[in-house]
Design a protein around this motif. Structure first.
Motif, short mmCIF file in Angstrom:
data_model
loop_
_atom_site.label_atom_id
_atom_site.label_comp_id
_atom_site.label_asym_id
_atom_site.label_seq_id
_atom_site.Cartn_x
_atom_site.Cartn_y
_atom_site.Cartn_z
N THR A 7 0.88 -1.17 0.00
CA THR A 7 0.00 0.00 0.00
C THR A 7 0.92 1.22 0.00
O THR A 7 2.13 1.08 0.16
CB THR A 7 -0.90 0.04 1.25
OG1 THR A 7 -0.10 0.32 2.39
CG2 THR A 7 -1.67 -1.25 1.45
N GLU A 9 1.39 3.10 2.35
CA GLU A 9 1.93 3.22 3.70
C GLU A 9 2.93 2.13 4.07
O GLU A 9 3.90 2.38 4.77
CB GLU A 9 0.81 3.20 4.75
CG GLU A 9 -0.13 4.39 4.69
CD GLU A 9 -1.21 4.22 3.62
OE1 GLU A 9 -1.61 3.08 3.33
OE2 GLU A 9 -1.64 5.24 3.08
N GLU A 11 4.17 -2.50 3.55
CA GLU A 11 4.01 -3.81 2.95
C GLU A 11 3.01 -4.61 3.78
O GLU A 11 3.15 -4.72 5.00
CB GLU A 11 5.35 -4.55 2.88
CG GLU A 11 5.23 -5.92 2.23
CD GLU A 11 6.55 -6.64 2.09
OE1 GLU A 11 6.85 -7.11 0.98
OE2 GLU A 11 7.28 -6.72 3.10
N ILE A 12 1.97 -5.14 3.14
CA ILE A 12 0.92 -5.90 3.81
C ILE A 12 1.26 -7.39 3.85
O ILE A 12 0.99 -8.08 4.82
CB ILE A 12 -0.43 -5.71 3.09
CG1 ILE A 12 -0.82 -4.24 3.07
CG2 ILE A 12 -1.53 -6.55 3.72
CD1 ILE A 12 -1.06 -3.62 4.41
N TYR A 59 -7.90 -10.64 1.26
CA TYR A 59 -8.00 -9.21 1.50
C TYR A 59 -9.07 -8.65 0.57
O TYR A 59 -9.26 -9.16 -0.54
CB TYR A 59 -6.68 -8.49 1.18
CG TYR A 59 -5.50 -8.92 2.01
CD1 TYR A 59 -5.27 -8.37 3.26
CD2 TYR A 59 -4.61 -9.88 1.53
CE1 TYR A 59 -4.18 -8.75 4.02
CE2 TYR A 59 -3.51 -10.26 2.29
CZ TYR A 59 -3.31 -9.70 3.52
OH TYR A 59 -2.23 -10.08 4.28
N ILE A 61 -9.91 -5.19 -1.56
CA ILE A 61 -9.26 -3.96 -2.02
C ILE A 61 -10.26 -3.09 -2.77
O ILE A 61 -11.29 -3.58 -3.25
CB ILE A 61 -8.04 -4.25 -2.93
CG1 ILE A 61 -8.47 -4.93 -4.23
CG2 ILE A 61 -7.00 -5.07 -2.19
CD1 ILE A 61 -7.41 -4.89 -5.32
N GLY A 64 -6.15 -1.08 -7.62
CA GLY A 64 -4.70 -1.27 -7.60
C GLY A 64 -4.17 -1.74 -8.93
O GLY A 64 -4.84 -1.65 -9.96
N LEU A 76 0.17 -3.51 -5.99
CA LEU A 76 0.15 -2.16 -5.43
C LEU A 76 -1.31 -1.79 -5.28
O LEU A 76 -2.02 -1.66 -6.28
CB LEU A 76 0.87 -1.19 -6.38
CG LEU A 76 2.27 -1.62 -6.80
CD1 LEU A 76 2.81 -0.70 -7.88
CD2 LEU A 76 3.20 -1.67 -5.61
N VAL A 77 -1.78 -1.67 -4.04
CA VAL A 77 -3.22 -1.56 -3.81
C VAL A 77 -3.57 -0.40 -2.88
O VAL A 77 -2.75 0.07 -2.10
CB VAL A 77 -3.79 -2.88 -3.23
CG1 VAL A 77 -3.60 -4.01 -4.20
CG2 VAL A 77 -3.17 -3.20 -1.89
N GLN A 78 -4.83 0.02 -2.99
CA GLN A 78 -5.40 1.04 -2.12
C GLN A 78 -6.68 0.49 -1.51
O GLN A 78 -7.38 -0.31 -2.14
CB GLN A 78 -5.71 2.32 -2.88
CG GLN A 78 -4.47 3.04 -3.34
CD GLN A 78 -4.81 4.35 -4.06
OE1 GLN A 78 -5.93 4.53 -4.52
NE2 GLN A 78 -3.85 5.23 -4.14
N ILE A 80 -7.33 -1.37 1.40
CA ILE A 80 -7.23 -2.80 1.67
C ILE A 80 -7.67 -3.11 3.10
O ILE A 80 -7.43 -2.34 4.03
CB ILE A 80 -5.80 -3.29 1.43
CG1 ILE A 80 -5.71 -4.82 1.48
CG2 ILE A 80 -4.82 -2.66 2.41
CD1 ILE A 80 -4.42 -5.40 0.95
#
Length: 84
Positions: A7, A9, A11-12, A59, A61, A64, A76-78, A80
């Protein structure tokens, strides 16, 4: 095959996986070992990861992108959130 889920911010998820299913803009698709190189936009929906131990992680999302190259998968995601 290695996967990184990022994300803006942090790494998930990072590690070795067997497969990942993602919500492509034109429908879901699954990436397995040896998948052809691809870059694709993702829409709202579920990401389903089967890790190297066979455990399922999912997850939700909002949107992404996915990139697959040489058995390295980057998401690469938003927006989540993890499901249990």
């Amino acid at each position: 095959m290695n996967l990184s889920v990022l994300t803006p911010e942090k790494e998930i998820f990072g590690g070795s996986i067997k497969s990942v299913k993602v919500p492509g803009k034109n429908g879901q698709f699954e990436v397995l070992d040896g998948h052809a190189p691809i870059v694709s936009a993702l829409g709202q929906g579920e990401i389903r990861i089967i890790d190297a131990a066979g455990q399922r992680v999912t997850y939700q999302i909002q949107k992404g992108f996915i990139e697959v190259l040489n058995n390295e998968v980057s998401l690469l995601v938003q927006g989540i959130s993890e499901e249990n």
